[in-house]
Design an enzyme around this catalytic site. Structure first.
Site, PDB file in Angstrom:
ATOM      1  N   ARG A 178       0.838  -1.189   0.000  1.00 18.13           N
ATOM      2  CA  ARG A 178       0.000   0.000   0.000  1.00 18.13           C
ATOM      3  C   ARG A 178       0.879   1.247   0.000  1.00 18.13           C
ATOM      4  NH1 ARG A 178      -3.826   2.178   4.978  1.00 18.13           N
ATOM      5  NH2 ARG A 178      -4.216   4.203   4.036  1.00 18.13           N
ATOM      6  N   HIS A 238      -3.450  10.807   1.198  1.00 26.60           N
ATOM      7  CA  HIS A 238      -3.002  10.549   2.573  1.00 26.60           C
ATOM      8  C   HIS A 238      -2.417  11.857   3.125  1.00 26.60           C
ATOM      9  CE1 HIS A 238      -1.568   7.240   5.524  1.00 26.60           C
ATOM     10  NE2 HIS A 238      -1.424   8.408   6.120  1.00 26.60           N
ATOM     11  N   ASN A 245      -7.759   0.583   9.715  1.00 30.37           N
ATOM     12  CA  ASN A 245      -6.497   0.852  10.391  1.00 30.37           C
ATOM     13  C   ASN A 245      -6.757   0.653  11.881  1.00 30.37           C
ATOM     14  OD1 ASN A 245      -5.710   1.704   7.853  1.00 30.37           O
ATOM     15  ND2 ASN A 245      -5.632   3.883   8.366  1.00 30.37           N
ATOM     16  N   TYR A 261      -4.842   0.426  15.686  1.00 30.32           N
ATOM     17  CA  TYR A 261      -3.634   0.550  16.494  1.00 30.32           C
ATOM     18  C   TYR A 261      -3.860   0.181  17.949  1.00 30.32           C
ATOM     19  CZ  TYR A 261      -1.189   2.750  12.622  1.00 30.32           C
ATOM     20  OH  TYR A 261      -0.583   2.977  11.408  1.00 30.32           O
ATOM     21  N   GLU A 319      -3.593  -1.057   8.152  1.00 30.64           N
ATOM     22  CA  GLU A 319      -2.558  -0.477   9.004  1.00 30.64           C
ATOM     23  C   GLU A 319      -2.679  -1.114  10.375  1.00 30.64           C
ATOM     24  OE1 GLU A 319      -2.054   3.796   9.470  1.00 30.64           O
ATOM     25  OE2 GLU A 319      -2.568   4.116   7.368  1.00 30.64           O
ATOM     26  N   GLU A 364      -8.427   7.985   6.635  1.00 30.15           N
ATOM     27  CA  GLU A 364      -8.869   8.316   7.994  1.00 30.15           C
ATOM     28  C   GLU A 364      -9.633   9.637   8.101  1.00 30.15           C
ATOM     29  OE1 GLU A 364      -5.536   7.934  10.641  1.00 30.15           O
ATOM     30  OE2 GLU A 364      -5.354   5.794  10.276  1.00 30.15           O
TER      31      GLU A 364
HETATM   32  C1  BGC Z   1      -1.658   7.169   9.776  1.00 30.26           C
HETATM   33  C2  BGC Z   1      -0.178   7.098   9.471  1.00 30.26           C
HETATM   34  C3  BGC Z   1       0.630   7.307  10.728  1.00 30.26           C
HETATM   35  C4  BGC Z   1       0.231   6.261  11.736  1.00 30.26           C
HETATM   36  C5  BGC Z   1       0.998   6.333  13.038  1.00 30.26           C
HETATM   37  C6  BGC Z   1      -2.009   6.341  10.976  1.00 30.26           C
HETATM   38  O1  BGC Z   1      -3.223   6.715  11.505  1.00 30.26           O
HETATM   39  O2  BGC Z   1      -2.405   6.740   8.662  1.00 30.26           O
HETATM   40  O3  BGC Z   1       0.110   8.057   8.499  1.00 30.26           O
HETATM   41  O4  BGC Z   1       2.012   7.242  10.496  1.00 30.26           O
HETATM   42  O5  BGC Z   1      -1.123   6.459  12.037  1.00 30.26           O
HETATM   43  O6  BGC Z   1       0.786   7.551  13.688  1.00 30.26           O
END
Ligand code: BGC
Length: 469
Positions: free
Chosen positions: A76, A121, A305, A307, A376, A166
């Site tokens: 990607r 982006h 995405n 995290y 992500e 996002e």
């Molecule tokens: C974003 C990335 C960023 C990552 C870590 C994501 O939400 O798409 O561009 O580097 O977060 O902060």
């Protein structure tokens, strides 16, 4: 611990602003991040900028080498709008920028790697921000023009497109809290205007593709959304449902639900608040019949995405302007992190793999088991090649994906963030997410595999999640 054989393994190096460098080379126009980092270096943690970054524009062959070394089947990356249309408008095109992306796409395909391309982006051309950027509905036709050119230029070879990365995070940072350029601090107004215009731009792009290009190109389109899973401190499932509607429903509901509009209680609550503030109308009005019909179903899969996860509780104290959710004045939820879970270098990122499993089940149950592509997922540290914590992060998150798949969730691909360390916006180069380190002081910026690269290589080769590494 077997991973589903049908899951594609990829990797991301997505945001060209973070990796390409060459900020003004070969006719590229300025983005709002170029202006911001040049004018306000003090706003970036280490005073740095992305002028050169890891130089993927010049050194794409080095990137290709490590992609092949990893053995990924998709990659990607994003196209920098001002690299091919320097002032944003498609009447002025920069052939050298177009040549660059043609070269990237051709080389990926020649090496058996599928290009997964994000159209936007966050590198907004400065000229477009001059008339309000995403807060002005003119962006809809500007984006549509841009997207149409991308389909014409690259759609013969690109079969997976992501429109705008996002929306919620972007709108909050640019026009809500204003922590990112153009630094507009208009919470509960600017961010909602932006969100509405993004949904319309995305929906219109999807329809245009279906009408004009799909028959020949047969590609698929998604809208990449960052979703934090939210746990109620009081273990209250109603609270979670309501909070998730603010966290993801403001993007997901219009696109994935049958109504094509924001979640009904979100519309109602914000309208009531707006009227109580003495306004004549809601700060987040319904998308209306026409736009709902355009936006409804405008996604071939959910581009996710993930995290981390957060805890929520009813807001009693002061509003936290930096909350990652949309405006707390409207959600009425206070968010907090899982302090007892390990924290990455990024303050907002705690290790909560269970959140990914629970999120995938939430998506399965709320959105008709839509296909999910995880695009992500990553962990930041301060650098160093013995990145065992990154391995633990991916190992546990991959296991969460396997568990969810075994429980009927429809996940078809996984791409970690990110291929290599790069420019992390206002954190500069202080937070590293990469599988590869980059020698920033050497002229050729050599990429060196970290332990996590070896780990991920093993995952891809064996199509399973190693129990120990
Ligand atoms: C974003 C990335 C960023 C990552 C870590 C994501 O939400 O798409 O561009 O580097 O977060 O902060």
């Amino acid at each position: 611990m077997e991973e589903d054989d049908d899951v594609d393994d990829g990797t991301v190096n997505d945001c060209t602003l973070q990796t390409e460098g060459a900020w003004n080379a070969d006719g590229k126009g300025p983005s709002i991040w170029d202006d911001y980092t040049h004018n306000y270096p003090d706003q970036v943690k280490d005073g740095s900028n992305a002028d050169d970054s890891v130089e993927s524009y010049r050194l794409f062959d080095s990137d290709l080498k490590i992609l092949k070394d990893l053995g990924v089947d998709h990659y990607r990356f994003s196209i920098a709008w001002p690299r091919i249309f320097p002032n944003g408008s498609v009447h002025l095109r920069n052939q050298k920028g177009i040549d660059y992306y043609n070269d990237v796409i051709d080389k990926l395909l020649a090496n058996g790697i599928e290009p997964v391309v994000t159209m936007f982006h966050w590198e907004l051309p400065v000229e477009i921000q001059k008339f309000g950027g995403f807060t002005n509905s003119l962006i809809i036709e500007q984006f549509l023009d841009y997207a149409e050119e991308l389909f014409k230029l690259f759609g013969d070879r690109v079969k997976t497109w992501l429109t705008i990365n996002e929306p919620k995070e972007l709108c909050k940072a640019l026009y809500g809290s204003g922590v990112s350029p153009p630094s507009i601090n208009a919470p509960g107004v600017g961010d909602y205007l932006c969100l509405t215009n993004i949904l319309k731009s995305h929906g219109a792009t999807y329809r245009m593709y279906r009408e004009k290009f799909y028959e020949k190109q047969r590609g698929r389109i998604g809208l990449p959304s960052n979703i934090n899973f939210l746990y109620s401190k009081a273990n209250n499932t109603d609270e979670v449902a309501r909070a998730m509607d603010f966290e993801f429903g403001v993007v997901g509901h219009p696109v994935l639900s049958k109504s094509g509009d924001f979640p009904p209680h979100v519309l109602k609550e914000i309208e009531q608040k707006s009227l109580a503030e003495g306004r004549k109308r809601s700060r987040l009005p319904s998308l209306g019949k026409y736009w709902s019909s355009v936006i409804k179903g405008s996604s071939d899969f959910l581009a996710l995405n993930y995290y981390t996860a957060w805890q929520i509780e009813p807001l009693t104290g002061q509003v936290d302007e930096d909350s990652m959710m949309i405006d707390e004045r409207d959600t009425n939820f206070a968010t907090s992190m899982f302090e007892n879970c390990p924290r990455a270098e990024s303050v907002w990122l705690h290790f909560v793999p269970q959140g990914l499993e629970d999120l995938l089940k939430y998506i399965r149950d709320t959105y008709d088991n839509v296909e999910v592509k995880i695009l992500e997922n990553g962990w930041s540290d301060t650098g160093g090649n013995d990145d065992y914590m990154r391995i633990e992060y991916h190992r546990n998150h991959l296991q969460a994906v396997v568990n969810a798949i075994n429980d009927g969730c429809n996940v078809t691909s996984y791409a970690p963030w990110s291929l290599m360390d790069s420019f992390e916006f206002t954190s500069g180069y202080t937070q590293k997410f990469g599988f590869y380190a980059v020698n920033m002081t050497s002229p050729n910026k050599e990429r060196t595999p970290k332990k996590s690269a070896e780990f991920y290589k093993k995952v891809i080769k064996s199509k399973s999640v190693p129990y120990k590494f």
